[in-house]
Design a protein around this motif. Structure first.
Motif, short mmCIF file in Angstrom:
data_model
loop_
_atom_site.label_atom_id
_atom_site.label_comp_id
_atom_site.label_asym_id
_atom_site.label_seq_id
_atom_site.Cartn_x
_atom_site.Cartn_y
_atom_site.Cartn_z
N GLN A 299 0.81 -1.21 0.00
CA GLN A 299 0.00 0.00 0.00
C GLN A 299 0.85 1.27 0.00
O GLN A 299 0.40 2.31 -0.46
N ASN A 300 2.07 1.18 0.50
CA ASN A 300 2.89 2.38 0.65
C ASN A 300 3.33 2.97 -0.68
O ASN A 300 3.81 4.10 -0.73
N HIS A 301 3.20 2.21 -1.77
CA HIS A 301 3.70 2.70 -3.05
C HIS A 301 2.59 3.13 -3.98
O HIS A 301 2.80 3.31 -5.17
N ASN A 302 1.37 3.30 -3.44
CA ASN A 302 0.30 3.95 -4.17
C ASN A 302 0.01 3.28 -5.50
O ASN A 302 -0.04 3.91 -6.55
N GLU B 194 3.14 11.15 -9.65
CA GLU B 194 3.70 12.03 -8.64
C GLU B 194 4.30 11.26 -7.47
O GLU B 194 5.31 11.68 -6.89
N SER B 195 3.69 10.11 -7.12
CA SER B 195 4.21 9.34 -5.99
C SER B 195 5.62 8.83 -6.29
O SER B 195 6.48 8.82 -5.41
N VAL B 196 5.85 8.41 -7.54
CA VAL B 196 7.17 7.92 -7.92
C VAL B 196 8.16 9.08 -7.99
O VAL B 196 9.32 8.96 -7.58
N ILE B 197 7.70 10.22 -8.50
CA ILE B 197 8.56 11.40 -8.57
C ILE B 197 8.97 11.84 -7.17
O ILE B 197 10.13 12.18 -6.91
N ARG B 198 8.01 11.83 -6.25
CA ARG B 198 8.33 12.20 -4.86
C ARG B 198 9.34 11.24 -4.26
O ARG B 198 10.27 11.65 -3.56
N LEU B 199 9.16 9.94 -4.56
CA LEU B 199 10.09 8.93 -4.07
C LEU B 199 11.49 9.18 -4.63
O LEU B 199 12.49 9.10 -3.91
N ILE C 267 2.32 4.57 -18.76
CA ILE C 267 3.01 5.22 -17.66
C ILE C 267 3.12 4.28 -16.47
O ILE C 267 4.13 4.23 -15.78
N GLY C 268 2.07 3.49 -16.24
CA GLY C 268 2.10 2.52 -15.14
C GLY C 268 3.19 1.49 -15.32
O GLY C 268 3.91 1.15 -14.38
#
Length: 450
Positions: A128-131, A147-152, A209-210
């Motif tokens: 769940q932590n990786h959206n 955005e979640s990957v970019i933030r990571l 993108i996924g």
């Protein structure tokens, strides 16, 4: 000579016009121009000189016929493969529908109208932590946003702006990406540039993108000496979907088979251009591959299955140690979970259950390793002793009637390890932890006997 030209013939000051001799079709070319083997149909007309009726050369026709026969045979084999696959799919569908009916949820998987994906078809993934969410119908991992990957990436220091990278020569080309040699902050790097067409070839841009985001995240998690290290990524698809890693100039395929020129690469028999490396070195490479795969399969809470393990996706670093690479087909897999995406990988190294579109787990990688291990020991490409097409190889492999030729006069424990690794039943294949121990023992035993 133009058959409609006129020749003037002077006789006694007078002039008479006589038509030029017409060249027959096989002399002047006509519609057969440029085709010396073209057959002339009908009787040969005499034009005032004797012409020997010699049969035309049929070498080009023979080659063309041979090519067509091979293509027809290939299509027949493909038809057989797809027919068998369709029959299996129908059997699975009947079974699943029966189970659904018996458990009272048949109406949930057979909507009255349309085939669009319902909310029930999409469930949260284990991590769940990786959206991320997983579509159970298509097994597509879709990121709610990039955005979640970019933030990571920014939080961990591996987000790269495209302007920081200087691209040099293209060193490899794949079906969905090109590999460039480049420079980033003074470091020599490899840049995997995902083609923009890849994103638009999927049903929706978000799906492409996924897939890209999944490959980047899988690679970003890896911290093992025998797994390719991610240096960073440009996360701006579709135009700047770049994965930046160490530049490793040699693949295991080149090291093992010595294919270092275009002529050898394209040769059907793939002639060796350098001596076969010593067996001890080849077994050490196999051990390093096993350690890398043991690491990937042992990750928690979700393991990583590669699904496209083959010599061209395994590289050697400057110390000649193995680096397992190319995670474009990799995916996360929870404990006791099965994947359903069929035909993922390369036929020659593909496990029978994957070919047959059956549910599979991490043991599909063990099968691929078994083929690679045999290739390392024998020094021969898989199935080089046959002239089978990839589809025919896939059909016979899925039926359990074909495997590469085993090595002769080798350690029986090694041969048994190969047999177990490519067993048709995935449950009989050993885990990589067992393979690592076995290979270590075999290598140590060989060193003692030297």
């Amino acid at each position: 000579m133009n058959p409609f030209s006129r020749n003037k013939k002077n006789s006694g000051g007078g002039g008479s016009i006589t038509p030029a001799r017409k060249s027959p079709p096989f002399e002047r070319g006509g519609c057969c121009r440029g085709f010396p083997d073209c057959l002339v149909i009908g009787s040969i007309i005499s034009y005032g000189k004797t012409r020997t009726n010699q049969p035309p050369s049929t070498s080009k026709f023979d080659l063309k016929v041979e090519e067509l026969e091979k293509e027809v045979q290939k299509q027949r084999e493909l038809k057989t493969v797809y027919k068998a696959r369709l029959a299996r799919a129908q059997e699975y569908m009947k079974y699943y529908l029966q189970v659904a009916k018996e458990n009272g949820f048949l109406q949930l998987i057979l909507p009255a109208t349309g085939s669009s994906i319902k909310h029930e078809d999409v469930v949260d993934n284990h991590d769940q932590n990786h959206n991320i969410i997983v579509n159970r119908q298509t097994e597509t991992v879709i990121y709610r946003d990039l955005e979640s990957v970019i933030r990571l990436a920014k939080a961990n220091g591996w987000h790269i702006d495209p302007s920081e990278i200087e691209l040099h020569s293209k060193v490899a080309r794949g079906s969905t990406s090109d590999i460039y040699k480049g420079t980033w902050r003074g470091i020599e790097v490899a840049v995997k540039w995902i083609n923009s067409d890849f994103f638009y070839s999927n049903e929706e841009l978000e799906d492409g993108i996924g897939f890209f985001a999944q490959e980047v995240e899988i690679l970003s998690r890896q911290r093992h000496q025998n797994v390719l290290q991610l240096m960073g990524a440009c996360l701006d698809p579709p135009n700047h979907a770049w994965i930046v890693t160490d530049f490793l100039p040699m693949a295991l395929q080149e090291w093992l088979h010595g294919l270092d020129d275009d002529r050898s690469r394209k040769s059907k028999k793939k002639e060796r251009t350098s001596p076969l490396p010593p067996l001890h070195e080849r077994l050490v490479k196999a051990l390093e591959i096993s350690k890398a795969m043991q690491y990937l399969h042992g990750q928690k809470p979700v393991k990583v299955i590669h699904r496209d393990l083959k010599p061209s996706n395994i590289f050697l670093d400057h110390g000649m140690h193995v680096r397992v690479a190319d995670f474009g087909h990799a995916r996360f897999l929870g404990d006791n979970e099965k994947a359903l995406t069929g035909e993922t990988g390369t036929y020659v190294y593909m496990a029978p259950e994957v070919i047959k579109c059956e549910p599979y787990d991490e043991k599909c990688d063990v099968y691929s390793f078994g083929i690679i291990l045999n290739e390392l020991v024998t020094g021969q490409h898989p199935y080089i002793e046959t002239d089978y097409s990839p589809s025919k190889i896939a059909l016979q492999v899925s039926e359990g009637t074909l495997r590469p030729t085993l090595p002769e006069n080798e350690d029986q424990e090694l041969i048994e390890l190969i047999r177990m690794s490519w067993d048709n039943a995935s449950t009989k294949r050993p885990a990589f932890s067992t393979i690592t121990i076995t290979l270590t023992t075999i290598i140590e035993k060989q060193m003692v006997t030297k």
